[in-house]
Design a protein around this motif. Structure first.
Motif, short mmCIF file in Angstrom:
data_model
loop_
_atom_site.label_atom_id
_atom_site.label_comp_id
_atom_site.label_asym_id
_atom_site.label_seq_id
_atom_site.Cartn_x
_atom_site.Cartn_y
_atom_site.Cartn_z
N GLN A 97 -6.26 13.75 30.90
CA GLN A 97 -5.57 14.97 31.31
C GLN A 97 -4.77 14.71 32.58
O GLN A 97 -4.96 13.72 33.27
N ASP A 98 -3.88 15.64 32.91
CA ASP A 98 -3.08 15.52 34.13
C ASP A 98 -3.96 15.65 35.38
O ASP A 98 -3.64 15.09 36.43
N THR A 99 -5.02 16.43 35.29
CA THR A 99 -5.96 16.59 36.41
C THR A 99 -7.38 16.38 35.88
O THR A 99 -7.63 16.47 34.67
N PRO A 100 -8.33 16.15 36.78
CA PRO A 100 -9.72 15.95 36.35
C PRO A 100 -10.51 17.25 36.19
O PRO A 100 -11.73 17.23 36.13
N TYR A 101 -9.82 18.38 36.10
CA TYR A 101 -10.50 19.68 36.09
C TYR A 101 -11.59 19.77 35.02
O TYR A 101 -12.72 20.18 35.30
N GLU A 102 -11.25 19.41 33.79
CA GLU A 102 -12.24 19.51 32.70
C GLU A 102 -13.40 18.53 32.91
O GLU A 102 -14.55 18.84 32.57
N LEU A 103 -13.11 17.37 33.46
CA LEU A 103 -14.17 16.40 33.75
C LEU A 103 -15.09 16.92 34.86
O LEU A 103 -16.32 16.79 34.76
N ILE A 104 -14.52 17.55 35.86
CA ILE A 104 -15.33 18.15 36.93
C ILE A 104 -16.20 19.26 36.36
O ILE A 104 -17.36 19.40 36.72
N ARG A 105 -15.65 20.02 35.42
CA ARG A 105 -16.42 21.08 34.77
C ARG A 105 -17.63 20.47 34.02
O ARG A 105 -18.72 21.01 34.04
N LEU A 106 -17.42 19.31 33.41
CA LEU A 106 -18.51 18.62 32.71
C LEU A 106 -19.56 18.08 33.69
O LEU A 106 -20.76 18.26 33.49
N VAL A 107 -19.10 17.43 34.74
CA VAL A 107 -20.01 16.77 35.70
C VAL A 107 -20.76 17.78 36.56
O VAL A 107 -21.93 17.60 36.88
N GLN A 108 -20.09 18.87 36.97
CA GLN A 108 -20.67 19.86 37.87
C GLN A 108 -21.26 19.17 39.11
O GLN A 108 -22.46 19.30 39.41
N PRO A 109 -20.44 18.42 39.84
CA PRO A 109 -20.99 17.66 40.97
C PRO A 109 -21.49 18.55 42.12
O PRO A 109 -21.05 19.69 42.27
N ASP A 110 -22.39 17.97 42.90
CA ASP A 110 -22.87 18.64 44.11
C ASP A 110 -21.85 18.49 45.21
O ASP A 110 -21.74 19.36 46.09
N VAL A 111 -21.12 17.37 45.18
CA VAL A 111 -20.09 17.08 46.18
C VAL A 111 -18.84 16.59 45.46
O VAL A 111 -18.92 15.70 44.63
N LEU A 112 -17.71 17.17 45.80
CA LEU A 112 -16.41 16.76 45.26
C LEU A 112 -15.62 16.16 46.41
O LEU A 112 -15.50 16.78 47.47
N VAL A 113 -15.10 14.95 46.21
CA VAL A 113 -14.46 14.21 47.30
C VAL A 113 -13.08 13.73 46.88
O VAL A 113 -12.89 13.27 45.75
N LYS A 114 -12.13 13.81 47.81
CA LYS A 114 -10.82 13.19 47.65
C LYS A 114 -10.44 12.56 48.98
O LYS A 114 -11.07 12.80 50.00
N GLY A 115 -9.37 11.75 48.95
CA GLY A 115 -8.89 11.11 50.16
C GLY A 115 -8.21 12.09 51.09
O GLY A 115 -7.87 13.21 50.70
N GLY A 116 -7.99 11.66 52.33
CA GLY A 116 -7.46 12.51 53.38
C GLY A 116 -6.07 13.06 53.13
O GLY A 116 -5.63 13.97 53.83
N ASP A 117 -5.37 12.53 52.13
CA ASP A 117 -4.06 13.08 51.82
C ASP A 117 -4.19 14.40 51.04
O ASP A 117 -3.20 15.04 50.75
N TRP A 118 -5.41 14.78 50.71
CA TRP A 118 -5.70 16.05 50.02
C TRP A 118 -6.48 16.95 50.98
O TRP A 118 -7.55 16.58 51.44
N THR A 119 -5.98 18.14 51.24
CA THR A 119 -6.75 19.10 52.02
C THR A 119 -7.73 19.77 51.05
O THR A 119 -7.43 19.91 49.85
N PRO A 120 -8.93 20.17 51.54
CA PRO A 120 -9.93 20.75 50.64
C PRO A 120 -9.43 21.91 49.79
O PRO A 120 -9.83 22.05 48.64
N ASP A 121 -8.51 22.72 50.31
CA ASP A 121 -8.01 23.86 49.56
C ASP A 121 -7.09 23.43 48.40
O ASP A 121 -6.81 24.23 47.51
N ARG A 122 -6.62 22.19 48.41
CA ARG A 122 -5.75 21.69 47.33
C ARG A 122 -6.49 20.81 46.32
O ARG A 122 -5.89 20.35 45.35
#
Length: 166
Positions: A97-122
Motif C-alpha cells: 500500500q501507499d502507507t502502512p495504515y492497514e499493517l498498523i491496524r493489523l499489528v496494533q503496536p504499543d509504540v509507533l515510531v518514525k524518524g525525526g523528519d516526521w512530526t508525531p501529528d503527521r
C-alpha cells in the motif's frame, strides 16, 4: 525462526508476543541502501519496547513514493533479508500500500515510531495506536546519513579503475 514473514504469520506472532506481555514497537520504511543512520534509528526504536516489527515498502510502493529514478535500487526480498539480519529486528513484513495504515491496524503496536523528519501529528497510524493507549514517537534524525544522499554521491562520483598491466 525466519524473521521475514507474511501478514498472516505476523498476526500469529503478534498474538504470541501479546500472550507473553511483550511491548511491541512498529516502524516502517524503504530501507533501500542500509546505512548507519538506519541502524541507529532501529536500535533506538527497539529500546522503546521488547519486540521490533518493521514494515518494509514493496518495490511498487517505493516507486509510488517518488524516491527517484531507478528506486528502489535493491529488490524488496533482498531489502527484507538485510533488515531481518539486524539483531534488534524481530520481524519484517512487506506492504504494498501507499502507507502502512492497514499493517498498523493489523499489528496494533504499543509504540509507533518514525524518524525525526516526521512530526508525531503527521505519522500515519497514530490514531490507531493512540486509540488503544499506545504512544507515538518521532526519533531524532541522524545527520549526515540518507539513502538519497548516498545515491547522489554514487551517481556523481566516477570510479577510477586501475589500468591493467598487460
Amino acid at each position: 525462526m525466519n524473521k521475514v514473514v507474511t501478514w498472516p504469520a505476523l498476526k500469529r506472532r503478534i498474538a504470541a508476543w501479546r500472550r507473553q506481555r511483550r511491548r511491541i514497537v512498529f516502524t516502517n520504511g524503504c530501507f533501500d541502501l542500509l546505512h548507519p543512520g538506519h541502524v541507529r534509528y532501529l536500535r533506538a526504536a527497539k529500546r522503546l519496547g521488547t519486540v521490533l516489527v518493521v514494515g518494509l515498502n514493496s518495490d511498487a510502493s517505493v516507486r509510488r513514493l517518488g524516491k527517484g529514478d531507478g528506486r528502489p535500487l535493491v529488490p524488496q526480498v533482498a531489502r527484507a533479508e538485510v533488515v531481518a539480519a539486524l539483531e534488534m529486528v524481530d520481524a519484517v513484513t512487506i506492504f504494498d500500500q501507499d502507507t502502512p495504515y492497514e499493517l498498523i491496524r493489523l499489528v496494533q503496536p504499543d509504540v509507533l515510531v518514525k524518524g525525526g523528519d516526521w512530526t508525531p501529528d503527521r505519522i500515519v497510524g497514530a490514531d490507531i495506536v493512540r486509540a488503544r493507549g499506545g504512544t507515538v514517537r518521532s526519533l531524532r534524525f541522524v545527520p549526515g546519513y540518507s539513502t538519497t544522499g548516498l545515491v547522489q554521491r554514487i551517481v556523481g562520483t566516477k570510479v577510477q579503475r586501475p589500468k591493467s598491466k598487460g
